[in-house]
Design a protein around this motif. Structure first.
Motif: not given
Lengths: 584, 499
Positions: B4-5, B7, B10-11, B14
């Motif tokens: 499980r990375t 998030l 990642l956000t 993005a």
């Protein structure tokens, strides 16, 4: 030649095939799971060797989520997902939307006429609702109007543009499927086109346009004609399935009832999309040559645009009622005689499902029990099968066989039950069970050969309930014992829990087989031989026949060698008939 | 394995992404990707014991595949013994060996989870073994025995015969089977080997001795080509293959060339009457050889006409525009041994069979009349060139593809065929595509086969009053339904006084 028993060339194989209960470490698919803030689940599997990526997504919706009146909508909807977006499929999005709106207005009026036709059908005024002659005059007028709108739309439309963009980018194998439990979309793209996949798939989820809805509905009806109505047993398996499931929505076919497909409206499709195609109800899956971090970043960017659904998609809450009485189905079809027995069992991930899967393999195949008992041993069948069907909400187990010529469906049914009976008394030797488990272990490797098969494994398991099963199911299978097999057989294979389907060949559908005795005859002699044989079968004059026989036998000795085979054939047939008549 | 990375990262990533998402996919930029296919000569080995072998190690999984392609086929079926080659294929692996009975052999293979299969088709046979690499030696021994000393056990022959005879009875049950059979006869002529089918009497007549004789004639190393891939060392495997084929117990023959002279039926509309709600249509024209110099242009022409699925014209009109069929398209396979027939086909409800046929013919004419667009040409080229690597996506596929090239003789003629494949397609122009259409598409000279409910089909549809009989000037010819076992014509329903 002698066989070496299990040459233990490596520790590796010994782990898999001898102890076989642990050590499934080698077959694990290295899946990385993430969840996007709006609810999409993303699974990635990095795999090098080929510069391509297999991409897909599964929506947790299938025909089981439908209701009477709109059966087939999940599948029809799958077709609509290829029709484009405001920018794909048309040169003028505004005009396109206006025309679609206008089309719906005409369709609403057409639906009123269709309701009149259904009334006419119920009253017996018309007999066939799909025939062009059954249309009301007003419906014909409206169809003309509708056709004009289609033509107007075509002026600005770009045909199958969604497909063309992918194809021009080197993508291949774009397709989708719908089952009772899931709808999945998949494609293979070159490794440098990951972002294109993100763009295309997120766009069609973000703002799909369901243009050409009604011609696509006709396409689906042709699909139904092709798969169900024009195949030898399609209509019959559909009816048997409806008999098998009582309360559960598995009762209706995925393709939909023939009256429902042409009645589904675009409005219903819109509602269906809003409810079931929201991010929380979809899992995205990528397998191939890419970096997981890139994929996660892009997915967040592209799929992150889609708003989370306001309420979760509803579950299927109907539970099948327990079966309290045996069901029997008898049909005459254009097929060789066959028998099937189906029992209600359990669905995906149920603790008994593993034993039932092992049982399937024990019965199935050329060295399986059914072939050995029914085809080789008793010789009542020509082929046999077994299947545990673990669906998402419920499951079934089936065995069946094609009846050998000269045998009866009853003999086959009894032989099938006899084999099931043997499992019930616990008659499964260790070596036989090991054989089956060895095949499951080897299949764990075989399924890993390329990107697409791995993608499909993940789609199926995720669609049925949990992708993790691809990595954990193997160990559960290896843990099954002979006692487990006995238990599931006793628990599920009860008479009141079964439905039996018997098919026999529809009379007159096919001519009699050629008599093997005619094999030595020339093509010119065969029609003559057939006629004579038929006449002899109807002959009742025993004495006359005996005289004829004596004459023929004398003549045979001096006959032209070319004619001899025919005469010998006739003699043989007379002898057969004489002995038949004498026996009476 | 489950990771499980976080998030959060990642956000953040993005949010930092600079470019907005464009409204059209053309505005995206992609990294360069070039693909070179593998080189056959790197994998090719001429074994001293006879066969040419393509041997490709692949250590990813503990599995090995050995595939033997055999120069044999149903075209060699003796007179009045149609079905012999096919039956031999089945019994080779299911009929035991000289030393081990069929049941014992199958049980052993099943215990090893090994898959041993064989099949003899029209122009070649294949015997294929896939097993765990730990069992390789035992598997190869079995393979040699199966290939060189099959038993063709009498009881297994009888069983197979009975299954086949019973299978013949289903021949008229599915309209698709009728279509395939009649199409073969119309395309090749009823006496051509590819249109000859087993009958009750040919299956009944086959003897064990005939199987042995046939086997000894063709199953020997000079007629084998090998594709071997999987978990092994190349040198060790080469030695194992040498011993697999050395000292063959009998001398065989090289088979005669595959007959290639066709006698296609006269153009026209042919109808088989079968009571189903949907008619099946096949539109046929004479084809070409795959080494025809203009084949790349033909390939692209067909892709645009009907081969390219949803980007093709037939699909766009028959399916997407009109909703007349679920599947609709065309194929123009270049023949390996004889010119393979062009076919366009679809399935549509009885009342729209004639209309949909007329659309397909119209689209054929349009290919002749006007050049295709540059966009269509580009899509067709990319669909071949940029998917090219899929032919080579597993080592098993690479080995099998190269072995097939060897077997069909193309490797000898053009060892660089795959290396130059993309180039050849890339150079095709719209003018060449049109030339190919002019030369090969003749909508006025097609052989059009319909299998379906004739009475309904002839009624046509009030919205689309195209008549089937207007599609070809010669009118409609009835083809009889055939007795499923003898394949002799059955009396037609209309002339049968009982009906």
């Amino acid at each position: 030649m002698t066989f070496i028993h299990l040459s233990l060339r490596s520790v590796f194989s010994a782990v898999c095939l001898v102890t076989a209960t642990s050590g499934l470490w080698a077959q694990q698919i290295p899946v990385v799971e993430t969840t996007l803030p709006n609810g999409f689940k993303l699974l990635t599997v990095e795999r090098r060797g080929e510069p391509r990526i297999s991409g897909g997504w599964v929506a947790h919706v299938g025909s089981a989520n439908e209701r009477p009146g709109i059966t087939g909508i999940a599948h029809l909807f799958e077709h609509m997902m290829f029709k484009g977006t405001p920018t794909l499929g048309t040169k003028d999005a505004k005009k396109d939307m206006e025309i679609i709106f206008e089309q719906e207005r005409v369709r609403d009026e057409m639906r009123l006429e269709e309701a009149k036709m259904r009334t006419a059908l119920r009253r017996g005024v018309i007999t066939e609702i799909t025939s062009p002659e059954a249309k009301t005059p007003r419906l014909k007028e409206l169809e003309v109007n509708f056709k004009k709108l289609i033509e107007a739309q075509r002026e600005t439309s770009v045909k199958n543009e969604f497909d063309r963009i992918y194809t021009t980018a080197g993508a291949s194998g774009m397709n989708a499927f719908t089952s009772e439990d899931m709808t999945a979309y998949f494609i293979s793209v070159p490794a440098n086109k990951l972002e294109l996949w993100m763009w295309m798939e997120s766009e069609r989820l973000l703002r799909p346009v369901f243009r050409e809805f009604y011609s696509e509905r006709d396409v689906v009806f042709e699909e139904r004609r092709m798969r169900t109505d024009s195949t030898p047993t399609g209509k019959f398996t559909e009816q048997f399935n409806a008999l098998f499931w009582d309360a559960h929505p598995y009762h209706w076919p995925v393709i939909g009832w023939p009256s429902d497909i042409p009645a589904i409206s675009k409005k219903q499709a819109d509602e269906f999309f809003a409810l079931y195609y929201q991010p929380q109800n979809i899992t995205l899956i990528l397998v191939g040559d890419f970096q997981t971090t890139d994929a996660q970043k892009m997915a967040t960017e592209y799929f992150g645009r889609i708003p989370r659904g306001k309420q979760p998609a509803p579950e299927v809450t109907t539970l099948e009622i327990p079966s309290v009485g045996e069901k029997r189905y008898y049909a005459e079809a254009e097929t060789n005689p066959q028998v099937e027995i189906h029992w209600r069992t359990v669905g995906f991930g149920h603790r008994d499902s593993y034993a039932l899967e092992v049982l399937q393999q024990l019965l199935l195949g050329r060295t399986g029990r059914l072939y050995k008992a029914l085809v080789l041993g008793k010789q009542v069948a020509t082929e046999a099968f077994a299947q545990q069907d673990s669906r998402k909400w419920a499951g079934a187990f089936a065995v069946g066989a094609e009846v050998k010529e000269g045998k009866t469906p009853l003999e086959v049914e009894q032989a099938l039950e006899e084999e099931i009976g043997r499992i019930k008394v616990g008659d499964v030797p260790a070596e036989e069970l090991q054989k089956v488990k060895n095949n499951f272990a080897a299949a764990e490797y075989r399924k890993l050969s390329a990107n697409m098969p791995i993608l499909f494994q993940l789609i199926f398991n995720e669609g049925l309930g949990d992708w993790r099963e691809v990595n954990t199911g193997g160990a559960q299978i290896q843990a099954v014992t002979a006692a487990d097999l006995r238990k599931v057989a006793v628990d599920y294979f009860k008479k009141e829990n079964r439905a039996v389907a018997v098919y026999t060949r529809k009379a007159g559908a096919v001519a009699d087989a050629e008599d093997p005795d005619m094999s030595g005859l020339t093509p010119e002699q065969k029609p003559v031989a057939r006629q004579i044989a038929a006449a002899l079968r109807a002959e009742t004059d025993l004495e006359g026949m005996k005289q004829k026989l004596a004459q023929m036998e004398t003549a045979l000795a001096s006959a032209d060698p070319k004619k001899q085979p025919l005469q010998k054939f006739i003699v043989k047939k007379i002898i057969e008939r004489v002995s038949q008549l004498s026996a009476k | 394995m489950l990771i499980r990375t976080s998030l959060v990262l990642l956000t953040v990533a993005a949010c930092l992404a600079p470019a907005a998402i464009p409204d059209r996919p053309e505005k995206l930029a992609f990294p360069e990707l070039r693909y070179q296919p593998p080189d056959p000569s790197l994998h090719r080995t001429q074994l001293k014991s006879g066969p040419v072998a393509y041997i490709i190690p692949d250590r990813e999984l503990p599995l090995v595949t050995v595939q033997v392609t055999v120069r044999v086929g149903s075209y060699l079926d003796p007179v009045d013994r149609q079905g012999l080659a096919s039956m031999l294929g089945t019994l080779l692996v299911h009929g035991g060996t000289e030393e081990v009975s069929a049941d014992v052999l199958e049980e052993r293979l099943a215990f090893l989870a090994a898959s041993l299969s064989a099949g003899i088709g029209a122009d070649s046979g294949t015997v294929s073994l896939n097993l765990l690499s730990k069992d390789l030696l035992e598997g190869l021994r079995i393979l040699r025995d199966v290939l060189s000393r099959p038993r063709f056990q009498e009881d297994k022959l009888e069983l197979r015969r009975q299954q086949t005879l019973q299978g013949l009875k289903q021949r008229n049950d599915d309209s698709a089977d009728i279509e395939a059979r009649e199409m073969a006869a119309l395309a090749h002529g009823p006496d051509f080997w590819a249109a000859r089918y087993p009958t009750g009497s040919s299956i009944t007549a086959i003897t064990r001795q005939e199987l042995l004789t046939f086997h000894h004639r063709w199953f020997h190393p000079a007629n084998f080509t090998l594709a071997v891939s999987g978990d092994f060392d190349r040198t060790a495997m080469t030695a194992q293959l040498e011993s697999l084929f050395e000292k063959w117990p009998f001398q065989g023959e090289l088979p005669p060339p595959i007959p290639a002279v066709l006698h296609p039926a006269a153009p026209g509309v042919y109808v088989v009457d079968k009571d189903v709600p949907q008619g099946r249509v096949s539109i046929l024209l004479p084809g070409v050889m795959r080494d025809d110099p203009s084949y790349p242009a033909i390939q692209i022409m067909n892709d645009i006409l009907g081969g390219g699925g949803f980007t093709a014209r037939i699909m766009n009109r028959v399916r997407s525009d009109e909703g007349l069929a679920y599947s609709a398209g065309s194929s123009f396979p270049g023949g390996t041994w004889f010119p393979s027939t062009f076919r366009a086909g679809f399935q549509s409800k009885s009342r729209t069979v004639a209309y949909a046929s007329s659309i397909v013919l119209e689209e054929m004419q349009r290919m002749i009349d006007k050049p295709v667009t540059e966009e269509e040409l580009r899509t067709a080229k990319r669909s071949f060139i940029d998917t090219f690597s899929e032919n080579f996506n597993t080592q098993g596929k690479v080995a099998a593809l190269f072995a097939r090239e060897e077997f069909t003789g193309r490797f000898k003629k053009n060892p660089n065929f795959w290396k130059t494949y993309s180039q050849r397609l890339e150079s095709v122009t719209t003018a060449e595509v049109q030339e190919a259409a002019v030369k090969h598409l003749h909508p006025d000279r097609v052989t059009l086969l319909v299998v379906g409910k004739k009475e309904e089909i002839l009624k046509t549809h009030p919205d689309h009053p195209v008549k089937l009989e207007s599609l070809y000037k010669g009118g409609i010819r009835d083809l009889p339904l055939r007795d499923p076992v003898t394949l002799q014509p059955l009396p037609s329903k209309t002339s049968d006084p009982d009906r």
